[in-house]
Scaffold this active site. Structure first.
Site, short mmCIF file in Angstrom:
data_model
loop_
_atom_site.label_atom_id
_atom_site.label_comp_id
_atom_site.label_asym_id
_atom_site.label_seq_id
_atom_site.Cartn_x
_atom_site.Cartn_y
_atom_site.Cartn_z
N GLN A 98 0.85 -1.20 0.00
CA GLN A 98 0.00 0.00 0.00
C GLN A 98 0.88 1.25 0.00
O GLN A 98 1.78 1.39 0.84
CB GLN A 98 -0.93 0.02 1.22
N HIS A 172 -3.22 4.26 -1.62
CA HIS A 172 -4.00 4.60 -0.42
C HIS A 172 -4.69 5.93 -0.69
O HIS A 172 -4.09 6.99 -0.55
CB HIS A 172 -3.07 4.69 0.78
N TYR A 177 -6.16 10.82 4.09
CA TYR A 177 -4.78 11.15 3.71
C TYR A 177 -4.78 11.96 2.39
O TYR A 177 -5.84 12.36 1.92
CB TYR A 177 -3.93 9.88 3.65
N TYR A 340 0.57 -0.47 17.44
CA TYR A 340 1.56 0.40 16.77
C TYR A 340 2.85 0.53 17.58
O TYR A 340 3.65 1.41 17.32
CB TYR A 340 0.99 1.81 16.58
C1 LIG Z 1 -3.72 -1.23 13.72
C2 LIG Z 1 -4.40 -0.71 12.50
C3 LIG Z 1 -3.66 -0.10 11.50
C4 LIG Z 1 -4.26 0.35 10.32
N1 LIG Z 1 -3.49 0.87 9.33
C5 LIG Z 1 -4.04 1.11 8.10
C6 LIG Z 1 -3.21 1.43 6.99
O1 LIG Z 1 -1.98 1.46 7.07
N2 LIG Z 1 -3.83 1.67 5.81
C7 LIG Z 1 -5.19 1.62 5.66
O2 LIG Z 1 -5.69 1.85 4.56
N3 LIG Z 1 -5.98 1.30 6.70
C8 LIG Z 1 -5.44 1.01 7.89
N4 LIG Z 1 -6.24 0.59 8.94
C9 LIG Z 1 -7.68 0.34 8.69
C10 LIG Z 1 -7.88 -1.14 8.35
O3 LIG Z 1 -7.33 -1.45 7.08
C11 LIG Z 1 -9.37 -1.48 8.31
O4 LIG Z 1 -10.00 -0.63 7.39
C12 LIG Z 1 -10.04 -1.33 9.68
O5 LIG Z 1 -9.30 -2.02 10.68
C13 LIG Z 1 -11.48 -1.87 9.64
O6 LIG Z 1 -11.47 -3.26 9.32
P1 LIG Z 1 -11.73 -4.35 10.46
O7 LIG Z 1 -13.08 -4.02 11.04
O8 LIG Z 1 -11.74 -5.68 9.74
O9 LIG Z 1 -10.64 -4.23 11.47
C14 LIG Z 1 -5.66 0.19 10.15
C15 LIG Z 1 -6.42 -0.38 11.18
C16 LIG Z 1 -5.80 -0.85 12.33
C17 LIG Z 1 -6.64 -1.52 13.38
#
Ligand SMILES: Cc1cc2nc3c(=O)[nH]c(=O)nc-3n(C[C@H](O)[C@H](O)[C@H](O)COP(=O)(O)O)c2cc1C
Length: 357
Positions: A98, A172, A177, A340
């Site tokens: 990404q 992304h 962003y 993180y």
């Molecule tokens: C720890 C963490 C880091 C994330 N980092 C990113 C990222 O780098 N890029 C992105 O597009 N979304 C990021 N997200 C969002 C996730 O891709 C996802 O959209 C979000 O967790 C919802 O999905 P879930 O309900 O299956 O967790 C992050 C989410 C979490 C929990």
């Protein structure tokens, strides 16, 4: 009826299942944004995903606002990703990178410069820096004559990703962003050809996507959007015409797949618009956010989505597809402070179901 365990063609590769790992920032790189060896096990453990989408990788120092996020702009970073992609492939998996520019969410303490955005705006809240949280700085509008260099940064990162062994890249364009700051009208107040009309606000997204598709092939280019609700102060007053236009144009480019992060629930002020997006996009559509395995199965069976990506469930369940296939219990992630952190705890230490049993 299609199931989560039917294969899915994405560009030239065939995914063995439709359970994708959503991109997740884990901040286990160095201060110079170089991937660290511990990332190898973490990603390889999750190779059972139909496709892994990597944590967001900054395309330049200027776009890198997350401490310790592994980037893709230098040779050293590119080299350090190679063991990651090799281990994922050796474990039978597939992985896209990404590509990330955070725009106004980059604090000057991280990049050494005033951040850029569509307009002179300030993100709400506090930025992450190596010296702790600090209030966001006001961004300056990206000048039109700076766009070619920005696109060149994306293209360099995409080429580096392919050189590092990734199967493709994901732009992304979600979550508030840089690209999203141009798309939505709460943060894009421009009056030139990158602001105002829907055609103008989608211009940067489409220029960058076309450049990526030209550089690495449309079959290796994907895009992530977050059409509904507020992301870090970025929201649109009328998302449906904006995002249906965007996806019709992305369709013409022939991208490998489109992923939507669409939160649902009471706190979200705008409903998901994926049904309208589905009707305007003929390519592979991946849905995300808050899905249970049961809801994901239903989304794929009903044809609402071709696949579903999971974030948090993949943190705690490296073997998530296998657990879903065998209806095994799912593990809970450790507290968010571990997500993180720069520690080993809560990273590659979640066992598979078999190992825990
Ligand atoms: C720890 C963490 C880091 C994330 N980092 C990113 C990222 O780098 N890029 C992105 O597009 N979304 C990021 N997200 C969002 C996730 O891709 C996802 O959209 C979000 O967790 C919802 O999905 P879930 O309900 O299956 O967790 C992050 C989410 C979490 C929990």
């Amino acid at each position: 009826m299609t199931s989560l365990f039917d294969p899915l063609a994405i560009g030239d590769i065939l995914l063995p299942n439709r359970i994708l790992m959503a991109p997740m920032t884990r901040a286990r790189g160095t201060r110079q944004h170089v991937p660290l060896p511990r990332m190898v096990d973490y990603y390889a453990q999750r190779a059972g995903a139909g496709l892994i989408i990597s944590e967001a990788a900054p395309i330049s120092l200027h776009g890198a606002g997350w401490p310790y996020s592994p980037g893709l702009w230098t040779e050293e970073q590119t080299e350090a990703w190679k063991p990651v992609t090799q281990a994922v492939h050796a474990a039978g998996g597939r992985i896209f990178a990404q590509l990330w520019h955070m725009g106004r969410v980059v604090h000057p303490a991280m990049s050494g410069e005033q951040p850029v955005s569509a307009s002179a705006t300030t993100a709400p809240g506090e930025a992450h820096t190596y010296e702790g949280r600090q209030p966001y700085a006001e961004a300056r509008p990206l000048r039109v004559d700076e766009v070619p260099a920005l696109i060149a940064d994306y293209v360099r990162a995409a080429r580096n990703a392919i050189a590092a062994g990734f199967d493709g890249v994901q732009l992304h364009a979600a979550n508030g962003y840089l690209i999203d700051q141009f798309l939505r009208d709460s943060s894009n107040l421009r009056t030139d050809e990158y602001g105002g009309s829907i055609e103008n606000r989608t211009r940067l997204l489409l220029e960058v996507t076309r450049a990526l598709a030209e550089a690495v092939g449309p079959q290796r280019t994907s895009v992530r959007l977050s059409p509904n609700g507020d992301s870090q102060g970025v929201i649109d007053s009328n998302p449906e015409p904006l995002f249906t236009h965007a996806v019709r144009e992305l369709d013409k480019i022939g991208i490998a797949f489109l992923e939507l992060r669409e939160p649902r629930g009471d706190a979200i002020t705008q409903p998901p618009i994926s049904p309208a997006i589905r009707a305007n996009f003929s390519g592979v559509l991946v849905l995300n956010s808050d899905y249970t395995p049961q809801e994901a199965a239903e989304a794929v069976e009903s044809g609402k989505a071709d696949a579903v990506s999971f974030g948090r469930l993949f943190i705690a369940n490296p073997d998530l597809p296998e657990r879903i296939r065998r209806a095994l219990p799912l593990a809970e992630p450790k507290p968010a402070a571990t997500w993180y952190s720069q520690e080993d705890e809560g990273y590659a230490d979640y066992p598979s179901y078999e190992a825990a049993a």
